[in-house]
Design an enzyme around this catalytic site. Structure first.
Site, PDB file in Angstrom:
ATOM      1  CD  GLU A 196      38.637 -13.332  12.931  1.00 44.39           C
ATOM      2  OE1 GLU A 196      38.697 -14.467  13.435  1.00 44.39           O
ATOM      3  OE2 GLU A 196      37.859 -13.044  11.988  1.00 44.39           O
ATOM      4  CG  ASP A 239      31.684 -11.805  19.708  1.00 43.79           C
ATOM      5  OD1 ASP A 239      30.530 -12.100  20.068  1.00 43.79           O
ATOM      6  OD2 ASP A 239      32.448 -12.626  19.188  1.00 43.79           O
ATOM      7  CG  HIS A 257      37.206 -16.599  15.682  1.00 45.76           C
ATOM      8  ND1 HIS A 257      36.676 -16.011  14.543  1.00 45.76           N
ATOM      9  CD2 HIS A 257      36.188 -17.337  16.196  1.00 45.76           C
ATOM     10  CE1 HIS A 257      35.426 -16.371  14.406  1.00 45.76           C
ATOM     11  NE2 HIS A 257      35.096 -17.173  15.395  1.00 45.76           N
ATOM     12  CG  ASN A 305      39.525 -17.910  12.244  1.00 46.10           C
ATOM     13  OD1 ASN A 305      38.820 -18.203  13.219  1.00 46.10           O
ATOM     14  ND2 ASN A 305      39.584 -16.675  11.775  1.00 46.10           N
TER      15      ASN A 305
END
Ligand code: PGA
Length: 251
Positions: A142, A67, A137, A135
């Site tokens: 996400e 990413d 991810h 979270n």
């Protein structure tokens, strides 16, 4: 999903490096997809050392990266491009032309994602290295990301921006968007190695291990893959109910 629990971060990094080194010695022409973040840094340091000692070479390796922020200049110190070159690629013998990155400078993110996706199809990833977000991810997938997601432009959650603000002057400076490989791209890898370190990852790790695959915890989709190794240090694994059970068993 095989879970290995280590005493501390140092052992985690050593164990992860052992696995990568073994794979690379078996197959020097591997395609490896790397992750950015604090967690894999110890692994990268061990790999740099192994190259220095002549145990492995990245000469024939093709690399991808998971990413990149969007938009961001490559030469910005916060870009993942800069991070990877500064912490790893500049210190090993990988060929620059074999390094693939999502371009955070593009004016046309959709086209850029298509280009990357096409390249990913051409070179199947043998080994995928992953961290996990607080979270849940993986990459910048996400919560809400589907298991069929491909490479795309995404909006970052506020908690991700807050978490990553430690690399920026203020949270305001953290880009609101990112380009990321999708869950489907990640699941297409031959082998996946996920690293988790520290207490702040404990909740996310517990969710990933104990919940069935679901969109609220994108990392849980890794359960759909047959060859996943999770290496967690004791702190990250502290909420797992059956630590000993997980440490020994292939789930
Ligand atoms: P970290 O990031 O290694 O810096 O904790 C992990 C992630 O967000 O995937």
């Amino acid at each position: 999903m095989k879970i290995i629990i280590t005493k501390n971060y140092r052992e985690l990094s050593k164990k992860a490096a052992e696995i990568v080194i073994k794979e690379l010695q078996k197959r020097p022409k591997m395609v490896i997809c790397f992750a950015t973040g604090s967690t894999p840094l110890g692994l990268y340091r061990n790999l740099i050392e192994a190259v220095g000692e002549g145990k492995i070479s990245f000469r024939d390796v093709i690399s991808f990266n998971l990413d990149e922020y969007y938009p961001i200049k490559k030469n910005s110190k916060q870009s993942y491009y800069y991070f990877m070159f500064h912490n790893f690629f500049n210190k090993i013998d990988i060929k620059k032309q074999n390094i693939n990155f999502l371009n955070g400078e593009t004016k046309n993110p959709e086209k850029e994602c298509k280009r990357y996706q096409k390249k990913l199809k051409k070179y199947k990833i043998d080994l995928q290295i992953l961290g996990i977000g607080v979270n849940c991810h993986i990459g910048f997938n996400e919560p809400g990301s589907s298991k069929d997601s491909g490479t795309r432009l995404v909006k970052l959650e506020e908690c991700t921006r807050k978490e990553n603000s430690r690399f920026f002057k203020t949270k305001k400076d953290v880009p609101k968007m990112a380009l990321t490989m999708g869950i489907k791209d990640i699941l297409s890898a031959g082998k996946i190695l996920l690293l988790a370190s520290g207490k702040k990852k404990a909740k996310a790790l517990k969710k990933m291990v104990e919940e069935p695959p679901n969109k609220d915890c994108p990392a849980s989709f890794l359960k759909l893959h047959k060859n996943v190794i999770v290496i967690a240090d004791k702190e990250a694994a502290c909420l797992l109910k059956k630590q000993k059970f997980y440490a020994k068993r292939k789930l």
